[in-house]
Design an enzyme around this catalytic site. Sequence first.
Site, short mmCIF file in Angstrom:
data_model
loop_
_atom_site.label_atom_id
_atom_site.label_comp_id
_atom_site.label_asym_id
_atom_site.label_seq_id
_atom_site.Cartn_x
_atom_site.Cartn_y
_atom_site.Cartn_z
N TYR A 1 -13.78 -21.02 4.51
CA TYR A 1 -14.05 -21.41 3.19
C TYR A 1 -12.89 -22.15 2.78
O TYR A 1 -11.54 -21.56 2.74
CB TYR A 1 -14.48 -20.35 2.33
CG TYR A 1 -15.74 -19.62 2.85
CD1 TYR A 1 -16.98 -20.61 2.43
CD2 TYR A 1 -16.08 -18.46 2.75
CE1 TYR A 1 -18.09 -20.10 2.82
CE2 TYR A 1 -17.11 -18.08 3.28
CZ TYR A 1 -18.68 -18.69 3.07
OH TYR A 1 -19.55 -18.38 3.42
N ARG B 1 1.28 9.10 -19.36
CA ARG B 1 -0.30 8.95 -19.23
C ARG B 1 -1.14 9.81 -19.69
O ARG B 1 -1.60 9.89 -20.90
CB ARG B 1 -0.62 8.54 -17.77
CG ARG B 1 -1.89 8.19 -17.36
CD ARG B 1 -2.11 7.89 -15.75
NE ARG B 1 -1.94 9.01 -15.08
CZ ARG B 1 -1.83 9.17 -13.92
NH1 ARG B 1 -2.20 7.83 -13.22
NH2 ARG B 1 -1.71 10.02 -13.15
N LYS C 1 -9.20 13.92 -4.24
CA LYS C 1 -9.99 13.02 -5.10
C LYS C 1 -10.29 11.73 -4.45
O LYS C 1 -9.96 11.54 -3.30
CB LYS C 1 -9.18 12.85 -6.45
CG LYS C 1 -7.86 12.10 -5.98
CD LYS C 1 -6.99 11.94 -7.26
CE LYS C 1 -5.71 11.35 -6.93
NZ LYS C 1 -4.70 11.48 -8.13
N MET D 1 -16.75 -12.54 3.49
CA MET D 1 -17.54 -11.27 3.03
C MET D 1 -17.70 -10.30 4.26
O MET D 1 -17.37 -9.03 4.20
CB MET D 1 -19.01 -11.29 2.61
CG MET D 1 -19.69 -10.15 1.98
SD MET D 1 -21.13 -10.41 1.27
CE MET D 1 -20.86 -11.23 -0.13
C1 LIG Z 1 -3.37 11.91 -7.34
C2 LIG Z 1 -2.61 12.91 -8.04
C3 LIG Z 1 -1.47 13.66 -6.90
C4 LIG Z 1 -1.27 13.24 -5.38
O1 LIG Z 1 -0.64 12.16 -5.40
P1 LIG Z 1 -0.10 11.50 -3.94
O2 LIG Z 1 0.87 10.29 -4.49
O3 LIG Z 1 -1.28 10.85 -3.29
O4 LIG Z 1 0.48 12.78 -3.35
C5 LIG Z 1 -0.90 14.51 -7.42
N1 LIG Z 1 -0.93 15.09 -8.66
C6 LIG Z 1 -1.78 14.52 -9.73
C7 LIG Z 1 -1.58 14.98 -10.92
C8 LIG Z 1 -2.57 13.29 -9.11
O5 LIG Z 1 -3.29 12.65 -10.13
#
Ligand SMILES: *Cc1c(COP(=O)(O)O)cnc(C)c1O
Length: 357
Positions: free
Chosen positions: A254, A129, A34, A302
Amino acid sequence: MRSAKAEICLTALQHNVARIREIAPKSKIMAVVKANAYGHGLLAVASALKSVDAFAVARVEEALTLRSGGIVKPILLLEGFFSTDELPILVANNIHTSIHIEQQLAELEEAELETPINVWLKMDTGMHRLGIRPDQCKQAISRLKHNPNVVQPARLMTHFSCADEIDNPATQKQIDLFDDLVAGEIGEQSIANSAGVVAWPASHREWIRPGITLYGVSPMCNSKAEEHGLQPVMTLTTDLIAVHDLKQGESIGYGGIWTASKDTHIGVVAIGYGDGYPRMAPEGTPVLVNGRIVPVVGRVSMDMLSVDLGIDCRDEVGDKVILWGKGLPAEVVADHIGTIAYELVTKLTQRVSLKYL
Ligand SMILES: *Cc1c(COP(=O)(O)O)cnc(C)c1O
């Protein structure tokens, strides 16, 4: 060209997959890609991950990018479909969905689909969650069994909240509750994220879901990737674009928030928050210049940041600078900044080019 590049070492990526297989030899690997593969480039990473068994993403657009890029292995939408118009897209592209609320269960019952969908029932064992509450899981499983839109049997999953803390009793409680909820069910199971893979062997079920470990970053709050046999995949590099004297009493950048306590040389580094290097990085955040660690001084701007090279430095304009990666773990940099390496690697901006090695 003097600009920030993220070098992505695909050999390190493959090494990490092999290492994960060694740690969890009985489990199939669902590689979590992701958020543009945690900033490493979705398609390039997925294409290099030849030996994994499936992929996981958070958005249907990410899954479609994988499909149009020629990825044919199963893909799971970790948060499931967000609206029923996505269901035909899932059917047409063989995308698995998670189901984490009653509404999704009902929508999947009412839908008219050409072929059934692969479902992963996400149960809330303590993260609070996403996930079906424990007292409703039996009923949810039973509804899925009777739903002709579901490929049987549905798979069963949960997600850890505190697995990065080795002493936190919450994790074992989550595992025990999961085991109660799935007792007697035949669907394949998945619990472990990266921290589960590394630290909680009891969570290695038919499927593991590693994300950050693939990219060679430690998932644990008190250890470095190297201790787990993982190699950093991303090395963020740029160049020195100026080296100059700073006299005792002179301030830099800055706001002039840092003042030299003695004469020194300052290096100006071509990276800033416009590239995704955090503006919040405080004085002392480590940067690697010609193989030695030097501190950030003054405010990150920046396009640039400044480092204290010391009075005896021999560094020159054009010398290579490493912000994190090989020789300087992203988790160490993240500690200084008060964040986690996940955020550092994911937040690089368009201006940083990804260069595959
Ligand atoms: C993002 C995610 C993972 C991976 O988590 P890591 O800590 O990066 O290994 C696994 N399961 C779910 C449901 C996630 O949202």
